[in-house]
Write a protein that holds these residues in place. Sequence first.
Motif, mmCIF file in Angstrom:
data_model
loop_
_atom_site.group_PDB
_atom_site.id
_atom_site.type_symbol
_atom_site.label_atom_id
_atom_site.label_comp_id
_atom_site.label_asym_id
_atom_site.label_seq_id
_atom_site.Cartn_x
_atom_site.Cartn_y
_atom_site.Cartn_z
ATOM 1 N N ILE A 95 0.864 -1.182 0.000
ATOM 2 C CA ILE A 95 0.000 0.000 0.000
ATOM 3 C C ILE A 95 0.897 1.228 0.000
ATOM 4 N N THR A 96 0.651 2.119 -0.948
ATOM 5 C CA THR A 96 1.455 3.347 -1.034
ATOM 6 C C THR A 96 0.609 4.603 -0.902
ATOM 7 N N ASP A 97 -0.693 4.473 -1.046
ATOM 8 C CA ASP A 97 -1.604 5.616 -0.977
ATOM 9 C C ASP A 97 -1.794 6.046 0.476
ATOM 10 N N LYS A 98 -1.392 7.273 0.799
ATOM 11 C CA LYS A 98 -1.489 7.780 2.180
ATOM 12 C C LYS A 98 -2.927 7.805 2.676
ATOM 13 N N ASN A 99 -3.883 8.063 1.800
ATOM 14 C CA ASN A 99 -5.286 8.062 2.215
ATOM 15 C C ASN A 99 -5.752 6.667 2.611
ATOM 16 N N GLU A 100 -5.195 5.658 1.961
ATOM 17 C CA GLU A 100 -5.588 4.287 2.289
ATOM 18 C C GLU A 100 -5.106 3.887 3.692
ATOM 19 N N PHE A 101 -3.949 4.397 4.107
ATOM 20 C CA PHE A 101 -3.488 4.143 5.483
ATOM 21 C C PHE A 101 -4.536 4.659 6.470
ATOM 22 N N PHE A 102 -5.002 5.871 6.240
ATOM 23 C CA PHE A 102 -5.997 6.480 7.123
ATOM 24 C C PHE A 102 -7.300 5.678 7.091
ATOM 25 N N GLU A 103 -7.726 5.238 5.901
ATOM 26 C CA GLU A 103 -8.953 4.448 5.776
ATOM 27 C C GLU A 103 -8.853 3.126 6.539
ATOM 28 N N ILE A 104 -7.693 2.481 6.469
ATOM 29 C CA ILE A 104 -7.511 1.211 7.186
ATOM 30 C C ILE A 104 -7.567 1.449 8.689
ATOM 31 N N LEU A 105 -6.861 2.467 9.158
ATOM 32 C CA LEU A 105 -6.909 2.782 10.589
ATOM 33 C C LEU A 105 -8.339 3.097 11.025
ATOM 34 N N SER A 106 -9.072 3.815 10.214
ATOM 35 C CA SER A 106 -10.452 4.177 10.555
ATOM 36 C C SER A 106 -11.351 2.944 10.624
ATOM 37 N N ALA A 107 -11.038 1.914 9.842
ATOM 38 C CA ALA A 107 -11.854 0.706 9.811
ATOM 39 C C ALA A 107 -11.533 -0.263 10.940
ATOM 40 N N CYS A 108 -10.394 -0.108 11.577
ATOM 41 C CA CYS A 108 -9.971 -1.025 12.643
ATOM 42 C C CYS A 108 -10.689 -0.710 13.953
#
Length: 157
Positions: free
Chosen positions: A8-21
């Motif tokens: 994963i390289t998309d910075k927004n996707e990091f935030f989305e994953i954290l938000s889903a946890c």
Amino acid sequence: MRRSEREITDKNEFFEILSACQVVRAAFSDDEYPYVVPLSFGVSKEGERPVIFFHCANEGKKVELIEKNNRVCVEADVFDGYYGEGIKITTLYKSVIGFGKVYKCKGDERISGLKALMEHCGYYPEDETLKTCAAFEKVAIYKIVLDSISGKKNIHE
């Protein structure tokens, strides 16, 4: 990373994953062994960096370790089940690992941190409600500012 197609390289996707946890795990440095704890948390952004807020008592092992060394590693993951059949079964997941530093929140940042934590749990309190909560003065609010983050995923599309 051995499987670069999963990176994963998309910075927004990091935030989305954290938000889903529902939980992040934090590893603190202790003398002989790392000390890993699950944390209920909230997440927000400072610039493009995710910031993780958590609460705890004002004393205890975690607080002692933070005061001794505020560097931390965090892990978060979303398990999406399995895919395949027979001997070709794989786990579907998204996960992130970040390295950063822990800071104790003070002043208004305590409110914004606690609010982020509560909103992540699905509760949307008013600032005044948080300030007048009986436990507000008894709880410590910390934030983890991530200096680096990486992620990996295996999803079925």
